[in-house]
Design an enzyme around this catalytic site. Sequence first.
Site, PDB file in Angstrom:
ATOM      1  N   ARG A  45      -3.636  -9.940   5.179  1.00 42.93           N
ATOM      2  CA  ARG A  45      -4.066 -10.109   3.587  1.00 42.93           C
ATOM      3  C   ARG A  45      -2.978  -9.553   2.650  1.00 42.93           C
ATOM      4  O   ARG A  45      -2.657  -8.313   2.981  1.00 42.93           O
ATOM      5  CB  ARG A  45      -5.147  -9.203   3.339  1.00 42.93           C
ATOM      6  CG  ARG A  45      -5.901  -9.147   1.979  1.00 42.93           C
ATOM      7  CD  ARG A  45      -7.188  -8.227   2.006  1.00 42.93           C
ATOM      8  NE  ARG A  45      -7.580  -8.211   0.532  1.00 42.93           N
ATOM      9  CZ  ARG A  45      -6.974  -7.405  -0.561  1.00 42.93           C
ATOM     10  NH1 ARG A  45      -5.822  -6.773  -0.215  1.00 42.93           N
ATOM     11  NH2 ARG A  45      -7.445  -7.456  -1.645  1.00 42.93           N
ATOM     12  N   LYS A 104       0.893  -1.226  -0.181  1.00 40.23           N
ATOM     13  CA  LYS A 104       0.037  -0.093  -0.055  1.00 40.23           C
ATOM     14  C   LYS A 104       0.700   1.136   0.135  1.00 40.23           C
ATOM     15  O   LYS A 104       1.936   1.365   0.262  1.00 40.23           O
ATOM     16  CB  LYS A 104      -0.943  -0.195   1.127  1.00 40.23           C
ATOM     17  CG  LYS A 104      -2.136  -1.096   0.974  1.00 40.23           C
ATOM     18  CD  LYS A 104      -3.262  -0.841   1.533  1.00 40.23           C
ATOM     19  CE  LYS A 104      -4.351  -1.873   1.275  1.00 40.23           C
ATOM     20  NZ  LYS A 104      -5.508  -2.245   2.411  1.00 40.23           N
TER      21      LYS A 104
HETATM   22  C1  7PJ Z   1      -8.211  -4.503   1.492  1.00 39.67           C
HETATM   23  C2  7PJ Z   1      -9.160  -5.453   1.118  1.00 39.67           C
HETATM   24  C3  7PJ Z   1      -7.848  -4.447   2.785  1.00 39.67           C
HETATM   25  C4  7PJ Z   1      -9.782  -6.054   3.054  1.00 39.67           C
HETATM   26  C5  7PJ Z   1      -8.653  -4.506  -0.467  1.00 39.67           C
HETATM   27  C6  7PJ Z   1      -5.197  -3.429  -2.030  1.00 39.67           C
HETATM   28  C7  7PJ Z   1      -6.792  -2.858  -2.311  1.00 39.67           C
HETATM   29  N1  7PJ Z   1     -10.025  -6.029   1.995  1.00 39.67           N
HETATM   30  N2  7PJ Z   1      -9.211  -5.300  -0.244  1.00 39.67           N
HETATM   31  N3  7PJ Z   1      -8.783  -5.109   3.584  1.00 39.67           N
HETATM   32  N4  7PJ Z   1      -7.769  -4.122   0.389  1.00 39.67           N
HETATM   33  N5  7PJ Z   1     -10.433  -6.583   4.421  1.00 39.67           N
HETATM   34  O1  7PJ Z   1      -5.268  -4.730  -2.081  1.00 39.67           O
HETATM   35  O2  7PJ Z   1      -4.413  -2.777  -1.838  1.00 39.67           O
HETATM   36  O3  7PJ Z   1      -6.965  -3.796   3.368  1.00 39.67           O
HETATM   37  S1  7PJ Z   1      -8.215  -3.881  -2.294  1.00 39.67           S
END
Ligand code: 7PJ
Length: 290
Positions: free
Chosen positions: A266, A232
């Site tokens: 994640r 990020k």
């Molecule tokens: C997240 C997400 C996060 C959860 C994305 C990326 C953007 N779901 N989906 N938490 N980020 N729960 O992968 O940078 O931080 S999409």
Amino acid sequence: MKRDPAPGRPAAATWTVRGRTLSLARPLIMGVVNVTPDSFSDGGRHSTLGAALAHALRLIEEGADILDIGGESTRPGAAEVSQTEEIDRVVPVIAALAGGGVPLSVDTSKPEVMRAALAAGAAIVNDVYALRTPGALEAVATSDCGVVLMHMQGVPRTMQVAPHYEDVVAEVAAFLRERVAVLGAAGVTPDRVALDPGFGFGKTVEHNFTLLRELPRLGALGCPVLAGLSRKSMLGAVTGRAVGERVTASVVGAVLAVERGARVLRVHDVGATRDGLRVWEAMQGEGETK
Ligand code: 7PJ
């Protein structure tokens, strides 16, 4: 022998997803599988079914405990995807991987996509809107799936324009506590729920690092905490590195999150994160490592 958890930290817990009890004694890695031609960090390379499946299998090989399958990019300014298009992207991937032993999560905010993904075998609904879309709560309540509730200020198109909080940790915690209560009233019990501060979703770099530092305050809400820092811009802001060069920063961020109580990570870079976690687990000692 099991030790007591550190004071102020919740006991190692479990997460119930579709009747399956996932142990969180060891932190779990949720590997990201983007089935989007415009996803900012994969540049569309996995936009076809074959490529998405190959990527998913590689993440499993690298040690992913869960796969998070998404068909719509939520980056600021990303094009919206129709419900039909999103279903066409994610359902074949879920159907092909279901029953393979690794629980599957669907990253979506659309109730019909949730229903289709659950019917195809998904075990978890990961919603950056925390089930606030009309019909989303019902889609989840009629299943026994796990749920990830994420905090976001605003909407993806404009959320990074001027994020503002009086007290970012208190406000994120209050939002998530309220959502857990709303889900509970709809019959979705807290043992099915994981909470996510939503790094980068309507937050400045400083807000993001405050949330990371204060992550134990979210753990105190009683549900497992999921952290998504992978690649990020908060990491780009402090390293000066482009999105494809943030693996080291992402692993450090993941380990810091775990040290502050996160139990699900994640991530895009599963193998590198697994290495980082091995170091953290070795430090824990006393049989908690695997
Ligand atoms: C997240 C997400 C996060 C959860 C994305 C990326 C953007 N779901 N989906 N938490 N980020 N729960 O992968 O940078 O931080 S999409």
